[in-house]
Design a protein around this motif. Structure first.
Motif, PDB file in Angstrom:
ATOM      1  N   ARG A 186      -8.814  17.720  83.264  1.00 13.45           N
ATOM      2  CA  ARG A 186      -7.525  15.724  83.123  1.00 13.45           C
ATOM      3  C   ARG A 186      -7.832  15.176  81.988  1.00 13.45           C
ATOM      4  NH1 ARG A 186     -10.601  17.609  87.716  1.00 13.45           N
ATOM      5  NH2 ARG A 186      -9.423  17.095  90.173  1.00 13.45           N
ATOM      6  N   ARG A 187      -7.820  15.681  81.242  1.00  9.05           N
ATOM      7  CA  ARG A 187      -8.158  15.158  79.893  1.00  9.05           C
ATOM      8  C   ARG A 187      -6.850  13.981  79.899  1.00  9.05           C
ATOM      9  NH1 ARG A 187      -7.239  18.701  74.198  1.00  9.05           N
ATOM     10  NH2 ARG A 187      -7.739  16.912  72.814  1.00  9.05           N
ATOM     11  N   GLY A 188      -7.616  13.032  79.489  1.00  7.87           N
ATOM     12  CA  GLY A 188      -6.853  11.862  78.324  1.00  7.87           C
ATOM     13  C   GLY A 188      -6.463  11.225  80.100  1.00  7.87           C
ATOM     14  N   ARG A 189      -6.129  11.294  81.330  1.00  6.52           N
ATOM     15  CA  ARG A 189      -6.383  10.167  82.435  1.00  6.52           C
ATOM     16  C   ARG A 189      -7.765   9.502  82.360  1.00  6.52           C
ATOM     17  NH1 ARG A 189      -5.131  14.680  86.640  1.00  6.52           N
ATOM     18  NH2 ARG A 189      -3.748  15.867  85.489  1.00  6.52           N
ATOM     19  N   VAL A 190      -7.390   8.443  83.219  1.00  8.43           N
ATOM     20  CA  VAL A 190      -8.633   7.342  83.481  1.00  8.43           C
ATOM     21  C   VAL A 190      -9.518   8.438  84.116  1.00  8.43           C
ATOM     22  CG1 VAL A 190      -9.003   4.864  84.184  1.00  8.43           C
ATOM     23  CG2 VAL A 190      -6.221   5.417  83.806  1.00  8.43           C
TER      24      VAL A 190
END
Length: 317
Positions: A123-127
């Motif tokens: 989930r890198r870069g997600r909220v």
């Protein structure tokens, strides 16, 4: 593997020898010498001379170091100035309790950090990644004593769920007889540890997700969950295993704060009390034990890492 192991053991022996030199040097850097530290500022020259003669501090430095090293090999760390007990006996009584506390909070931290790091990486870069990263950075930067204060105020005074004082038993059985009293010390130690290892796990998983074997597994039809569990997890754990050995000094440093805050009868509290009374034999004995534990932990981490990933031992031999 045998060659690698012998090489690492030889390096560990050299490091421990250097540590004994440093500890011996620190003993002789006490303002006024060990005699002044033991007898106080108002000791007479006659008392200092008698103390130096009784303890062998009137001999040459090489001879003193030889006697110091011989006593260490026999397990003799000297005697406490204030407690009139052998430092080795005091550490032997307190060290198992500190190990119980540190092992508990490291295991709790790893049980949270490893799944958390694996969950974050895809989930890198997600909220969700940013929020989790922010929370872990806050935990990492929060001083242990402040977190202990907050936990005591919230969960011992405002909501009286757990006692603010750790178990005071002299035995390990007595420590485990009050599991509720261990909750706050373990939670304090685990908080910052989760932050550290979740970040390492996340970075390691990200590195492995870009490897060719992951692309091959996906090309064969493996689901993302299968890729993470069956392929990425083991390879990602190598950095965490290595970090465990190097994290030992921080673990013991945290134990000093946690034990003093919760009055936990371990080696950290022994060190804290000795610092207040200038009991130098205890301080130096604890430093030496922690240094040896650090070297042993690093050696064990390297060996385990070599067993998990043979490439590491080929690179280091």
């Amino acid at each position: 593997m045998l060659k690698y192991l012998l090489s690492r053991v030889g390096q560990a022996v050299v490091v421990i020898f250097v540590v004994t030199l440093i500890v011996f040097f620190l003993l002789h850097q006490i303002p006024g010498g060990p005699a002044r530290g033991a007898l106080g500022l108002y000791a007479t020259p006659e008392q200092i001379a008698a103390f130096n003669q009784a303890q062998g501090f009137d001999r040459s430095l090489p001879e003193q170091y030889g006697r110091f090293l011989l006593r260490l090999l026999q397990g003799d760390l000297g005697d406490s100035f204030t407690l009139n007990q052998s430092v080795g006996d005091l550490i032997a009584q307190r060290l198992p309790k500190t190990l119980v506390l540190t092992v508990l909070y490291v295991l709790v931290a790893l049980a949270i950090a490893v799944p958390l790091g694996m969950w974050q990486a895809p989930r890198r870069g997600r909220v969700a990644d940013y929020v989790t990263t922010g929370v872990t950075f806050v935990l990492y930067s929060t001083p242990a004593f402040f977190l202990a204060f907050v936990l005591i105020i919230v969960f011992s005074q405002t909501i009286p769920l757990f006692p603010a004082q750790a178990p005071q038993s002299d035995t390990l059985a007595g420590i485990f007889a009050e599991p509720g009293a261990l909750v706050l010390p373990v939670a304090t130690g685990a908080a910052a540890t989760v932050a550290v290892f979740s970040r390492y796990m996340r970075s390691s998983v990200l590195d492995n997700l870009s490897e060719d074997y992951v692309r091959t597994a996906r090309a064969k039809g493996a689901s993302e969950r299968q890729v993470l569990r069956q392929h990425v997890l083991r390879n990602s754990l190598t950095s965490v295993v290595a970090m465990l050995g190097y994290y030992i000094p921080r673990v013991f440093a945290g134990a000093i704060v946690i034990e003093s805050m919760f009055n936990y009868p371990g080696m950290g509290l022994l060190f804290w009390n000795a610092a207040q009374t200038r009991d130098y034999p205890i301080l130096l004995g604890v430093v030496l034990v922690i240094a040896i534990a650090t070297v042993a932990g690093s050696l064990l981490a390297d060996v385990v890492q070599a067993l998990i990933d043979p490439r590491t031992r080929k690179a280091r031999v």
